[in-house]
Design an enzyme around this catalytic site. Structure first.
Site, PDB file in Angstrom:
ATOM      1  N   THR A  11       0.846  -1.203   0.000  1.00  0.00           N
ATOM      2  CA  THR A  11       0.000   0.000   0.000  1.00  0.00           C
ATOM      3  C   THR A  11       0.878   1.248   0.000  1.00  0.00           C
ATOM      4  OG1 THR A  11      -1.581  -1.260   1.287  1.00  0.00           O
ATOM      5  CG2 THR A  11      -1.922   1.116   1.225  1.00  0.00           C
ATOM      6  N   THR A  12       0.440   2.255  -0.740  1.00  0.00           N
ATOM      7  CA  THR A  12       1.207   3.506  -0.830  1.00  0.00           C
ATOM      8  C   THR A  12       0.476   4.614  -0.057  1.00  0.00           C
ATOM      9  OG1 THR A  12       0.085   3.945  -2.924  1.00  0.00           O
ATOM     10  CG2 THR A  12       2.257   2.922  -3.041  1.00  0.00           C
ATOM     11  N   ALA A  32       6.931   0.995  -2.999  1.00  0.00           N
ATOM     12  CA  ALA A  32       5.877   1.698  -3.728  1.00  0.00           C
ATOM     13  C   ALA A  32       5.537   0.905  -4.982  1.00  0.00           C
ATOM     14  CB  ALA A  32       6.349   3.095  -4.105  1.00  0.00           C
ATOM     15  N   ASN A  33       6.468   0.048  -5.399  1.00  0.00           N
ATOM     16  CA  ASN A  33       6.230  -0.724  -6.606  1.00  0.00           C
ATOM     17  C   ASN A  33       7.030  -2.029  -6.547  1.00  0.00           C
ATOM     18  OD1 ASN A  33       6.135  -1.637  -9.356  1.00  0.00           O
ATOM     19  ND2 ASN A  33       5.272   0.368  -9.790  1.00  0.00           N
ATOM     20  N   PHE A  34       6.309  -3.162  -6.568  1.00  0.00           N
ATOM     21  CA  PHE A  34       6.957  -4.464  -6.430  1.00  0.00           C
ATOM     22  C   PHE A  34       7.322  -5.096  -7.777  1.00  0.00           C
ATOM     23  CE2 PHE A  34       5.414  -4.518  -2.025  1.00  0.00           C
ATOM     24  CZ  PHE A  34       6.549  -5.010  -1.403  1.00  0.00           C
ATOM     25  N   HIS A  76      -2.506   6.966 -14.025  1.00  0.00           N
ATOM     26  CA  HIS A  76      -3.150   5.797 -13.408  1.00  0.00           C
ATOM     27  C   HIS A  76      -4.654   5.821 -13.656  1.00  0.00           C
ATOM     28  CE1 HIS A  76       0.601   5.350 -11.044  1.00  0.00           C
ATOM     29  NE2 HIS A  76       0.221   4.086 -10.906  1.00  0.00           N
ATOM     30  N   HIS A  77      -5.297   4.683 -13.351  1.00  0.00           N
ATOM     31  CA  HIS A  77      -6.763   4.547 -13.470  1.00  0.00           C
ATOM     32  C   HIS A  77      -7.494   5.570 -12.585  1.00  0.00           C
ATOM     33  CE1 HIS A  77      -6.777   2.443  -9.542  1.00  0.00           C
ATOM     34  NE2 HIS A  77      -5.608   1.969  -9.974  1.00  0.00           N
ATOM     35  N   LYS A 121      -7.752   5.392  -8.514  1.00  0.00           N
ATOM     36  CA  LYS A 121      -6.603   5.427  -7.604  1.00  0.00           C
ATOM     37  C   LYS A 121      -6.811   6.527  -6.574  1.00  0.00           C
ATOM     38  CE  LYS A 121      -1.565   5.549  -7.378  1.00  0.00           C
ATOM     39  NZ  LYS A 121      -1.490   4.526  -6.336  1.00  0.00           N
ATOM     40  N   GLY A 177       2.830   6.601  -5.292  1.00  0.00           N
ATOM     41  CA  GLY A 177       4.006   6.275  -4.474  1.00  0.00           C
ATOM     42  C   GLY A 177       5.223   6.020  -5.347  1.00  0.00           C
TER      43      GLY A 177
HETATM   44  N1  LIG Z   1       3.547  -1.612  -4.218  1.00  0.00           N
HETATM   45  C1  LIG Z   1       3.002  -1.998  -5.383  1.00  0.00           C
HETATM   46  O1  LIG Z   1       3.645  -2.678  -6.203  1.00  0.00           O
HETATM   47  C2  LIG Z   1       1.567  -1.623  -5.670  1.00  0.00           C
HETATM   48  C3  LIG Z   1       0.927  -2.076  -6.829  1.00  0.00           C
HETATM   49  C4  LIG Z   1      -0.432  -1.789  -7.006  1.00  0.00           C
HETATM   50  C5  LIG Z   1      -1.118  -1.061  -6.038  1.00  0.00           C
HETATM   51  N2  LIG Z   1      -0.438  -0.610  -4.940  1.00  0.00           N
HETATM   52  C6  LIG Z   1      -1.112   0.095  -3.855  1.00  0.00           C
HETATM   53  O2  LIG Z   1      -1.852  -0.878  -3.130  1.00  0.00           O
HETATM   54  C7  LIG Z   1      -3.012  -0.278  -2.554  1.00  0.00           C
HETATM   55  C8  LIG Z   1      -4.244  -1.072  -2.995  1.00  0.00           C
HETATM   56  O3  LIG Z   1      -4.426  -0.910  -4.388  1.00  0.00           O
HETATM   57  P1  LIG Z   1      -5.656  -1.569  -5.159  1.00  0.00           P
HETATM   58  O4  LIG Z   1      -5.608  -1.037  -6.541  1.00  0.00           O
HETATM   59  O5  LIG Z   1      -5.643  -3.039  -4.946  1.00  0.00           O
HETATM   60  O6  LIG Z   1      -6.871  -0.909  -4.347  1.00  0.00           O
HETATM   61  P2  LIG Z   1      -8.400  -1.367  -4.239  1.00  0.00           P
HETATM   62  O7  LIG Z   1      -8.791  -2.196  -5.424  1.00  0.00           O
HETATM   63  O8  LIG Z   1      -9.191  -0.142  -3.926  1.00  0.00           O
HETATM   64  O9  LIG Z   1      -8.406  -2.343  -2.969  1.00  0.00           O
HETATM   65  C9  LIG Z   1      -8.214  -1.909  -1.660  1.00  0.00           C
HETATM   66  C10 LIG Z   1      -8.774  -2.983  -0.742  1.00  0.00           C
HETATM   67  O10 LIG Z   1      -8.390  -2.702   0.604  1.00  0.00           O
HETATM   68  C11 LIG Z   1      -9.423  -3.186   1.425  1.00  0.00           C
HETATM   69  N3  LIG Z   1      -9.301  -2.666   2.789  1.00  0.00           N
HETATM   70  C12 LIG Z   1      -9.507  -1.402   3.250  1.00  0.00           C
HETATM   71  N4  LIG Z   1      -9.286  -1.347   4.579  1.00  0.00           N
HETATM   72  C13 LIG Z   1      -8.917  -2.604   4.962  1.00  0.00           C
HETATM   73  C14 LIG Z   1      -8.559  -3.202   6.196  1.00  0.00           C
HETATM   74  N5  LIG Z   1      -8.525  -2.486   7.347  1.00  0.00           N
HETATM   75  N6  LIG Z   1      -8.252  -4.523   6.223  1.00  0.00           N
HETATM   76  C15 LIG Z   1      -8.287  -5.266   5.095  1.00  0.00           C
HETATM   77  N7  LIG Z   1      -8.628  -4.760   3.891  1.00  0.00           N
HETATM   78  C16 LIG Z   1      -8.931  -3.447   3.828  1.00  0.00           C
HETATM   79  C17 LIG Z   1     -10.664  -2.737   0.694  1.00  0.00           C
HETATM   80  O11 LIG Z   1     -11.768  -3.453   1.141  1.00  0.00           O
HETATM   81  P3  LIG Z   1     -13.247  -2.757   1.188  1.00  0.00           P
HETATM   82  O12 LIG Z   1     -13.544  -2.359  -0.225  1.00  0.00           O
HETATM   83  O13 LIG Z   1     -14.042  -3.865   1.722  1.00  0.00           O
HETATM   84  O14 LIG Z   1     -13.090  -1.583   2.126  1.00  0.00           O
HETATM   85  C18 LIG Z   1     -10.291  -3.102  -0.745  1.00  0.00           C
HETATM   86  O15 LIG Z   1     -10.602  -4.467  -1.013  1.00  0.00           O
HETATM   87  C19 LIG Z   1      -2.978   1.197  -3.021  1.00  0.00           C
HETATM   88  O16 LIG Z   1      -2.351   1.974  -2.019  1.00  0.00           O
HETATM   89  C20 LIG Z   1      -2.105   1.155  -4.263  1.00  0.00           C
HETATM   90  O17 LIG Z   1      -1.452   2.399  -4.515  1.00  0.00           O
HETATM   91  C21 LIG Z   1       0.878  -0.868  -4.752  1.00  0.00           C
END
Ligand SMILES: NC(=O)c1ccc[n+]([C@@H]2O[C@H](COP(=O)([O-])OP(=O)(O)OC[C@H]3O[C@@H](n4cnc5c(N)ncnc54)[C@H](OP(=O)(O)O)[C@@H]3O)[C@@H](O)[C@H]2O)c1
Length: 226
Positions: free
Chosen positions: A78-79, A103-105, A135-136, A139, A145
């Site tokens: 998460t970022t 920030a990016n894996f 990004h989409h 976001k 990040g």
């Molecule tokens: N580091 C990397 O390589 C990388 C790559 C892609 C994305 N990211 C980052 O990863 C994060 C998620 O991205 P995404 O695109 O997958 O977002 P997303 O589709 O919006 O998913 C976020 C998820 O988090 C859940 N959530 C919220 N609070 C929670 C909690 N307390 N416990 C457990 N689950 C919880 C939400 O559930 P509900 O809908 O039920 O609330 C939702 O399923 C973002 O910060 C993004 O920038 C990082």
């Protein structure tokens, strides 16, 4: 390993799929299963070996704090929480647990970071630099990040802080561009993700690497060892 994936969203669900393909036992929790990190007690985490967080900027800190307090190793994808990086690093080091963040894996983006680090030399030769990220539309954080990490890499290499311009549109997975412009020519260094699979594979391999480690790690220092 027994892996707990936090987040059932776009990335968390793919991380769970990749972890199962790599023969791990996987539990997944979304927001309704874990409000305010309430499911992350030492008793409930007893059988878990590594937690992987792909949730939201609003939830990630409570999740990470609960995992550290329970002595569990955690991979943070998460970022949007990097203002708290130093405090979380102290917490991890005092607790004796392990945390690896990025920030990016994706391996490709980490190679792109290395190339950008070299290209930053242009800033000492009358080039003007800018960072663009796309990004989409869903976001939640901006700039990304990854763009902030790229900005930090350029600052460390050259002492120059580049401006970041963010675009949010359609279903773009993630595009980052470093543009270095001079009166004589323009250099474009660009990474364009085709799917989230690169993030998911990197995060699961990071969890496998972290399993027997203690300490605070940045994926950019680790990916070459995977
Ligand atoms: N580091 C990397 O390589 C990388 C790559 C892609 C994305 N990211 C980052 O990863 C994060 C998620 O991205 P995404 O695109 O997958 O977002 P997303 O589709 O919006 O998913 C976020 C998820 O988090 C859940 N959530 C919220 N609070 C929670 C909690 N307390 N416990 C457990 N689950 C919880 C939400 O559930 P509900 O809908 O039920 O609330 C939702 O399923 C973002 O910060 C993004 O920038 C990082």
């Amino acid at each position: 390993m027994n892996i707990l994936v936090l987040g059932r969203g776009k990335t968390g669900s793919l991380v769970a799929e990749v972890a199962r393909e790599r023969s791990h036992r996987v539990t997944v929790m979304g927001g309704t299963d874990n409000p305010g990190a309430s499911a992350l007690t030492p008793a409930k985490l007893a059988a878990i070996e590594v937690v992987i967080d792909f949730t939201t900027p609003a939830s990630v800190l409570k999740n990470v704090e609960a995992c550290i307090q329970a002595g569990k190793n955690v991979v943070v994808g998460t970022t949007g929480w990097y203002g708290e990086l130093a405090r979380i690093q102290r917490m991890v080091e005092q607790s004796g647990s392990g945390l690896l963040h990025a920030a990016n894996f994706s391996i490709g983006v980490n190679l792109f970071f290395d190339i950008a680090h070299s290209a930053a030399a242009a800033l000492q030769h009358q080039y003007f630099g800018q960072v663009f990220e796309r990004h989409h539309a869903h976001k939640k954080d901006a700039p990304s990040g990854t763009a902030v990490a790229l900005q930090r890499i350029i600052r460390d290499a050259s002492g120059t802080d580049l401006e970041i311009t963010s675009f949010r549109e359609g279903d773009v997975v993630g595009m980052h561009e470093l543009v270095l412009d001079s009166p004589a020519d323009t250099i474009y260094v660009c990474h364009d993700a085709k799917s989230r699979r690169g993030f998911a594979e990197g995060a699961v391999r990071a969890a496998e690497w972290l399993a027997d480690k203690k300490g605070f790690f940045d994926f950019k220092d680790v990916w070459r060892k995977l």
